[in-house]
Design an enzyme around this catalytic site. Structure first.
Site, PDB file in Angstrom:
ATOM      1  CB  SER A  89      -4.430  -7.196   4.320  1.00 18.64           C
ATOM      2  OG  SER A  89      -4.144  -5.967   3.602  1.00 18.64           O
ATOM      3  CG  HIS A 104      -2.085  -1.284   1.249  1.00 18.81           C
ATOM      4  ND1 HIS A 104      -1.702  -1.905   2.324  1.00 18.81           N
ATOM      5  CD2 HIS A 104      -3.174  -1.412   0.693  1.00 18.81           C
ATOM      6  CE1 HIS A 104      -2.473  -3.029   1.741  1.00 18.81           C
ATOM      7  NE2 HIS A 104      -3.521  -2.444   0.715  1.00 18.81           N
TER       8      HIS A 104
END
Ligand code: PAF
Length: 283
Positions: free
Chosen positions: A189, A39
């Site tokens: 994630s 990210h």
């Protein structure tokens, strides 16, 4: 380090973006939080294109076809905000479900065709309908000039590109390279849910893709698939699919073509992981 400003309502977010001045380009990184290196690389890329960078953090319930997966999805808002504060004056949008989907909210109707029925679409019924709707809603709210998506979700990126074109949305979609751990494991994630042992075991996904890329110079796709199935079968992972597809149609191919893409999904313990790699050069 600048503390990232966090907005939870659409109106306050719009006010903040407008207060930054007109004529500034807006770069947007949509996320579901549990932020990691991948990210952060999208945020850095966004700053290469735009003066204002907005990151949304919203675990979108409508794209989960498995309630246990939704429940277990890591939620780490405080740590996410701290990480973003290292990257500049990022505007964080962290709305509630009610803010995203008010009573007058209407889903868009978009026929995604085969793009949404193969691979992820086959195993995650309704997933891409949830994705296109939330992304379209976020685009309406943020009104970005550029939006950044990781290539790790290769099929998602193809679908968002398709949606943007079909709906003639006034923004550019930028696909960004996969960020990997030193071991080769693609940053995700979901990795936060893996034990150390599982993290080691999960490396087989990227290893298998690298092997597939080497084999692509020697064998046809069908043979490469057979060998990769064998490699995963001998590991502790449970394979959902391994496909070699055309990069545009996402349909399985029987002969190599420019940009042939291998995509894989497997369970490592209870955690579902995906990865992909381009096996032949694009031209
Ligand atoms: O890739 C993701 O994290 C999600 O699918 C996205 C694009 C943020 C939509 O919820």
């Amino acid at each position: 380090m600048v503390d990232s400003k966090v907005f939870t309502s659409v109106d306050s977010l719009r006010d903040e973006i407008l207060s930054r001045g007109t004529g500034q380009k807006v770069g947007f990184v949509p996320t579901m939080g549990a932020l990691h290196h991948g990210h952060m690389s999208l945020v850095r890329k966004a700053y290469e294109y735009a003066e204002i960078v907005v990151v949304s953090i919203f675990v979108n319930p409508t794209q989960f076809n498995n309630s246990k997966d939704l429940e277990k999805y890591p939620r780490t808002l405080k740590a996410d905000i701290d990480l973003l504060s290292n990257e500049g004056d990022v505007i964080v949008f962290a709305p509630s479900i009610e803010e995203m989907y008010p009573p007058n909210y209407k889903e868009i109707e978009l026929n995604l065709g085969d793009l949404a029925t193969v691979m992820e679409g086959k195993f995650r019924n309704g997933h891409f309908n949830g994705v296109v709707n939330v992304v379209n809603r976020l685009f309406e709210i943020v009104q970005p000039n550029f939006a950044f998506f990781g290539l790790k979700d290769f099929q998602q990126l193809s679908i968002i590109q398709f949606m943007t074109k079909e709906l003639k949305l006034p923004l550019e979609i930028i696909g960004c390279e996969i960020i990997r751990e030193e071991s080769g494991l693609a940053s995700s994630s979901r990795n936060a849910r893996l034990s150390e042992k599982e993290k080691d075991e999960a490396v087989i996904l990227s290893t298998a893709l690298r092997v597939a890329k080497e084999l692509a110079t020697v064998f046809p796709p069908i043979k490469v698939k057979e060998i990769i199935f064998g490699i995963i079968r001998r590991s502790s992972l449970e394979l959902e699919y391994f496909e070699i597809v055309d990069p545009i149609t996402l349909l399985s191919i029987s002969e190599w073509a420019p940009g042939s893409q291998a995509c894989i999904a497997a369970y490592c313990g209870e955690v579902r992981l995906i990865d992909n790699m381009q096996l032949t050069s694009a031209k």
